[in-house]
Design a protein around this motif. Structure first.
Motif, PDB file in Angstrom:
ATOM      1  N   VAL A   1       0.835  -1.209   0.000  1.00 61.53           N
ATOM      2  CA  VAL A   1       0.000   0.000   0.000  1.00 61.53           C
ATOM      3  C   VAL A   1       0.864   1.253   0.000  1.00 61.53           C
ATOM      4  O   VAL A   1       0.560   2.236  -0.691  1.00 61.53           O
ATOM      5  N   GLY A   2       1.942   1.245   0.754  1.00 61.82           N
ATOM      6  CA  GLY A   2       2.821   2.414   0.760  1.00 61.82           C
ATOM      7  C   GLY A   2       3.454   2.681  -0.590  1.00 61.82           C
ATOM      8  O   GLY A   2       3.550   3.830  -1.039  1.00 61.82           O
ATOM      9  N   ALA A   3       3.885   1.610  -1.274  1.00 64.24           N
ATOM     10  CA  ALA A   3       4.461   1.794  -2.606  1.00 64.24           C
ATOM     11  C   ALA A   3       3.429   2.314  -3.596  1.00 64.24           C
ATOM     12  O   ALA A   3       3.733   3.174  -4.447  1.00 64.24           O
ATOM     13  N   ALA A   4       2.179   1.834  -3.512  1.00 67.00           N
ATOM     14  CA  ALA A   4       1.133   2.327  -4.426  1.00 67.00           C
ATOM     15  C   ALA A   4       0.796   3.784  -4.145  1.00 67.00           C
ATOM     16  O   ALA A   4       0.582   4.578  -5.080  1.00 67.00           O
ATOM     17  N   LYS A   5       0.748   4.172  -2.885  1.00 65.47           N
ATOM     18  CA  LYS A   5       0.456   5.562  -2.544  1.00 65.47           C
ATOM     19  C   LYS A   5       1.515   6.510  -3.112  1.00 65.47           C
ATOM     20  O   LYS A   5       1.198   7.533  -3.735  1.00 65.47           O
ATOM     21  N   LEU A   6       2.777   6.166  -2.848  1.00 69.00           N
ATOM     22  CA  LEU A   6       3.853   7.045  -3.316  1.00 69.00           C
ATOM     23  C   LEU A   6       4.018   6.989  -4.827  1.00 69.00           C
ATOM     24  O   LEU A   6       4.413   7.984  -5.452  1.00 69.00           O
ATOM     25  N   GLY A   7       3.747   5.834  -5.429  1.00 65.61           N
ATOM     26  CA  GLY A   7       3.919   5.707  -6.873  1.00 65.61           C
ATOM     27  C   GLY A   7       2.892   6.484  -7.681  1.00 65.61           C
ATOM     28  O   GLY A   7       3.222   7.087  -8.711  1.00 65.61           O
ATOM     29  N   MET A   8       1.621   6.494  -7.205  1.00 65.37           N
ATOM     30  CA  MET A   8       0.569   7.185  -7.970  1.00 65.37           C
ATOM     31  C   MET A   8       0.348   8.618  -7.507  1.00 65.37           C
ATOM     32  O   MET A   8      -0.130   9.438  -8.271  1.00 65.37           O
ATOM     33  N   GLY A   9       0.675   8.948  -6.288  1.00 65.97           N
ATOM     34  CA  GLY A   9       0.681  10.343  -5.823  1.00 65.97           C
ATOM     35  C   GLY A   9      -0.608  11.107  -6.045  1.00 65.97           C
ATOM     36  O   GLY A   9      -0.584  12.259  -6.502  1.00 65.97           O
ATOM     37  N   ARG A  10      -1.741  10.523  -5.706  1.00 65.54           N
ATOM     38  CA  ARG A  10      -3.022  11.187  -5.941  1.00 65.54           C
ATOM     39  C   ARG A  10      -3.379  12.092  -4.761  1.00 65.54           C
ATOM     40  O   ARG A  10      -3.153  11.741  -3.607  1.00 65.54           O
ATOM     41  N   LEU A  11      -3.969  13.247  -5.063  1.00 71.00           N
ATOM     42  CA  LEU A  11      -4.411  14.176  -4.027  1.00 71.00           C
ATOM     43  C   LEU A  11      -5.824  13.824  -3.574  1.00 71.00           C
ATOM     44  O   LEU A  11      -6.632  13.295  -4.339  1.00 71.00           O
ATOM     45  N   GLY A  12      -6.130  14.141  -2.303  1.00 69.65           N
ATOM     46  CA  GLY A  12      -7.437  13.874  -1.739  1.00 69.65           C
ATOM     47  C   GLY A  12      -8.463  14.934  -2.110  1.00 69.65           C
ATOM     48  O   GLY A  12      -8.144  15.956  -2.727  1.00 69.65           O
ATOM     49  N   PRO A  13      -9.735  14.706  -1.714  1.00 67.69           N
ATOM     50  CA  PRO A  13     -10.798  15.671  -2.064  1.00 67.69           C
ATOM     51  C   PRO A  13     -10.559  17.065  -1.484  1.00 67.69           C
ATOM     52  O   PRO A  13     -10.890  18.066  -2.127  1.00 67.69           O
ATOM     53  N   HIS A  14     -10.003  17.168  -0.287  1.00 67.53           N
ATOM     54  CA  HIS A  14      -9.778  18.479   0.325  1.00 67.53           C
ATOM     55  C   HIS A  14      -8.622  19.236  -0.316  1.00 67.53           C
ATOM     56  O   HIS A  14      -8.483  20.446  -0.084  1.00 67.53           O
ATOM     57  N   TYR A  15      -7.800  18.569  -1.109  1.00 64.06           N
ATOM     58  CA  TYR A  15      -6.636  19.218  -1.717  1.00 64.06           C
ATOM     59  C   TYR A  15      -6.703  19.187  -3.247  1.00 64.06           C
ATOM     60  O   TYR A  15      -5.687  19.402  -3.917  1.00 64.06           O
ATOM     61  N   ALA A  16      -7.868  18.889  -3.810  1.00 62.94           N
ATOM     62  CA  ALA A  16      -8.007  18.829  -5.271  1.00 62.94           C
ATOM     63  C   ALA A  16      -7.781  20.203  -5.885  1.00 62.94           C
ATOM     64  O   ALA A  16      -8.176  21.243  -5.335  1.00 62.94           O
ATOM     65  N   THR A  17      -7.144  20.237  -7.023  1.00 67.63           N
ATOM     66  CA  THR A  17      -6.778  21.500  -7.672  1.00 67.63           C
ATOM     67  C   THR A  17      -7.592  21.782  -8.927  1.00 67.63           C
ATOM     68  O   THR A  17      -7.757  22.937  -9.311  1.00 67.63           O
ATOM     69  N   GLU A  18      -8.081  20.738  -9.605  1.00 64.54           N
ATOM     70  CA  GLU A  18      -8.790  20.930 -10.876  1.00 64.54           C
ATOM     71  C   GLU A  18     -10.036  20.062 -10.897  1.00 64.54           C
ATOM     72  O   GLU A  18      -9.956  18.845 -10.689  1.00 64.54           O
ATOM     73  N   ILE A  19     -11.184  20.666 -11.126  1.00 66.82           N
ATOM     74  CA  ILE A  19     -12.452  19.944 -11.100  1.00 66.82           C
ATOM     75  C   ILE A  19     -12.511  18.976 -12.283  1.00 66.82           C
ATOM     76  O   ILE A  19     -12.252  19.356 -13.430  1.00 66.82           O
ATOM     77  N   GLY A  20     -12.876  17.729 -12.001  1.00 64.34           N
ATOM     78  CA  GLY A  20     -13.001  16.711 -13.030  1.00 64.34           C
ATOM     79  C   GLY A  20     -11.739  15.945 -13.329  1.00 64.34           C
ATOM     80  O   GLY A  20     -11.782  14.973 -14.089  1.00 64.34           O
ATOM     81  N   SER A  21     -10.590  16.341 -12.748  1.00 63.31           N
ATOM     82  CA  SER A  21      -9.338  15.626 -13.021  1.00 63.31           C
ATOM     83  C   SER A  21      -9.179  14.474 -12.029  1.00 63.31           C
ATOM     84  O   SER A  21      -9.825  14.420 -10.985  1.00 63.31           O
ATOM     85  N   ASN A  22      -8.277  13.585 -12.380  1.00 58.31           N
ATOM     86  CA  ASN A  22      -8.040  12.438 -11.498  1.00 58.31           C
ATOM     87  C   ASN A  22      -7.043  12.741 -10.387  1.00 58.31           C
ATOM     88  O   ASN A  22      -6.857  11.920  -9.483  1.00 58.31           O
ATOM     89  N   GLU A  23      -6.372  13.887 -10.444  1.00 55.54           N
ATOM     90  CA  GLU A  23      -5.435  14.342  -9.411  1.00 55.54           C
ATOM     91  C   GLU A  23      -4.300  13.344  -9.177  1.00 55.54           C
ATOM     92  O   GLU A  23      -3.812  13.190  -8.058  1.00 55.54           O
ATOM     93  N   MET A  24      -3.866  12.704 -10.253  1.00 60.31           N
ATOM     94  CA  MET A  24      -2.804  11.706 -10.140  1.00 60.31           C
ATOM     95  C   MET A  24      -1.442  12.364 -10.327  1.00 60.31           C
ATOM     96  O   MET A  24      -1.303  13.368 -11.030  1.00 60.31           O
ATOM     97  N   TRP A  25      -0.408  11.768  -9.681  1.00 56.36           N
ATOM     98  CA  TRP A  25       1.004  12.180  -9.773  1.00 56.36           C
ATOM     99  C   TRP A  25       1.190  13.661  -9.439  1.00 56.36           C
ATOM    100  O   TRP A  25       1.877  14.401 -10.138  1.00 56.36           O
TER     101      TRP A  25
END
Length: 371
Positions: free
Chosen positions: A165-189
């Motif tokens: 789980v730690g490797a997947a979290k750091l590898g994909m680097g997705r932001l959570g709902p409270h830190y989303a920057t662009e509406i409709g994006s997947n917020e990956m990497w």
């Protein structure tokens, strides 16, 4: 005699009978036994291993999970579901749009009356508190079943959870709902650590390990249902609080289930680790019980046996010379044959005077002028 046998069986194994006194001519109503306790002052580690040594390490009635064909099929289906969730998020499919819809819905504002309760309920998915609670239960199981396997299995599952789980979290680097920057994006990497949900995966593993370690199939079914309800509630609670996307929770369920399904592959490693720990314990006990050789004091003379040659003369040591520390002394050899009387023996004296030389003295019989 029958009563004596039952009385002796009731005495613990650490009691040694030294003297028994029975009055003749009377019925055997009481046996005066003088006993001594042979138990030493054991440390806490010795007491734990002494408890584990009372019975076989693994009771025969335990039903251990095996990597059957059914389990392999479930592992393959869960792995395919895991890959499908990742692909759906990476390609910004309908699952990402559903994530944004739930985020804008804001469930914590729709039902604020259960917010305080769910704040406490989500603790069942935190790694620290759940690991302590489950380790306490499995530690008691280890104590009762006289084996280290429950604790080693828990440690193996938590290690696999942290790595995968730690490797997947750091590898994909997705932001959570409270830190989303662009509406409709997947917020990956973008430097996040939210995908998959760690709370959800931890709830699946820590509570599912209780079902995995169950002693009977019936207990395993009940504990599996209980752990599934807890893991399902923890995942939906994170969505309610707005800390995770719905896709994070789905991937967390799959990640935790993969670890539980793969645990039978690590059973040989767990058995070898348990055998190694007990072997290390036995080595440590033998070293403590063994007697170490006492070292010789520094400067002590070392006895050396020397054989005197027949034509070799014993050197005469100067009496004025300081004594030599540690010098070997040769053994005394007696001449063969009958011994002669003391008056017939030839006195053996060193050549010259025995007195130490003094420069201010003259020899006896010298002239007065020399004196």
């Amino acid at each position: 005699m029958h009563l004596i046998k039952h009385s002796l069986r009731a005495i613990p194994h650490h009691i040694v009978i030294t003297k028994a006194r029975i009055r003749p001519g009377r019925h055997l109503t009481r046996c005066n036994v003088d006993w001594v306790r042979t138990e030493q002052n054991l440390t806490r580690v010795d007491r734990v291993f002494a408890r584990l040594d009372r019975e076989p390490e693994r009771p025969a009635h335990l039903d251990m999970p095996q990597m059957s064909r059914h389990r392999v099929v479930l592992f393959g289906l869960t792995l395919a579901f895991y890959a499908a969730i990742v692909w759906a998020v990476v390609t910004t499919s309908w699952l990402v749009r559903l994530d944004w819809q739930l985020m804008f819905f804001r469930p914590y504002q729709q039902w604020p009356e259960v917010h305080a309760l769910l704040d406490y309920y989500v603790v069942l998915g935190q790694r620290g508190p759940t690991a302590v609670m489950v380790a306490a239960w499995l530690g008691w199981r280890s104590w009762r079943q006289h084996t280290l396997r429950p604790m080693l299995t828990l440690g193996t599952s938590l290690l696999l959870l942290n790595v995968t789980v730690g490797a997947a979290k750091l590898g994909m680097g997705r932001l959570g709902p409270h830190y989303a920057t662009e509406i409709g994006s997947n917020e990956m990497w973008r430097g996040g650590d939210i995908f998959p949900s760690g709370h959800t995966a931890n709830a699946v593993v820590t509570w599912g390990i209780l079902a995995y370690m169950a002693s009977t199939p019936r207990a395993r079914r009940w504990l599996s249902a209980l752990s599934a309800v807890i893991a399902l509630g923890v995942g939906l609670t994170t969505v309610y609080l707005g800390t995770h996307w719905l896709s994070d929770v789905l991937l967390g369920w799959a990640a935790g289930l993969l670890i539980l399904l793969a645990l039978p592959w690590f059973e040989p490693l767990i058995n070898r680790a348990e055998a190694w720990i007990f072997a290390l314990r036995d080595t440590w006990r033998s070293r403590r019980a063994g007697t170490m050789p006492v070292p010789a004091p520094v400067g002590a003379p070392t006895p050396v046996t020397q054989r005197a040659q027949p034509d070799e003369e014993t050197p005469v040591r100067d009496p004025a010379a300081p004594p030599r520390v540690g010098a070997p002394r040769g053994p005394v050899h007696l001449a063969p044959g009958p011994h002669s009387a003391r008056s017939e023996r030839t006195p053996v004296t060193p050549v010259g005077s025995r007195r130490p030389p003094h420069p201010d003295r003259t020899a006896r019989g010298a002239s007065p002028a020399a004196r």
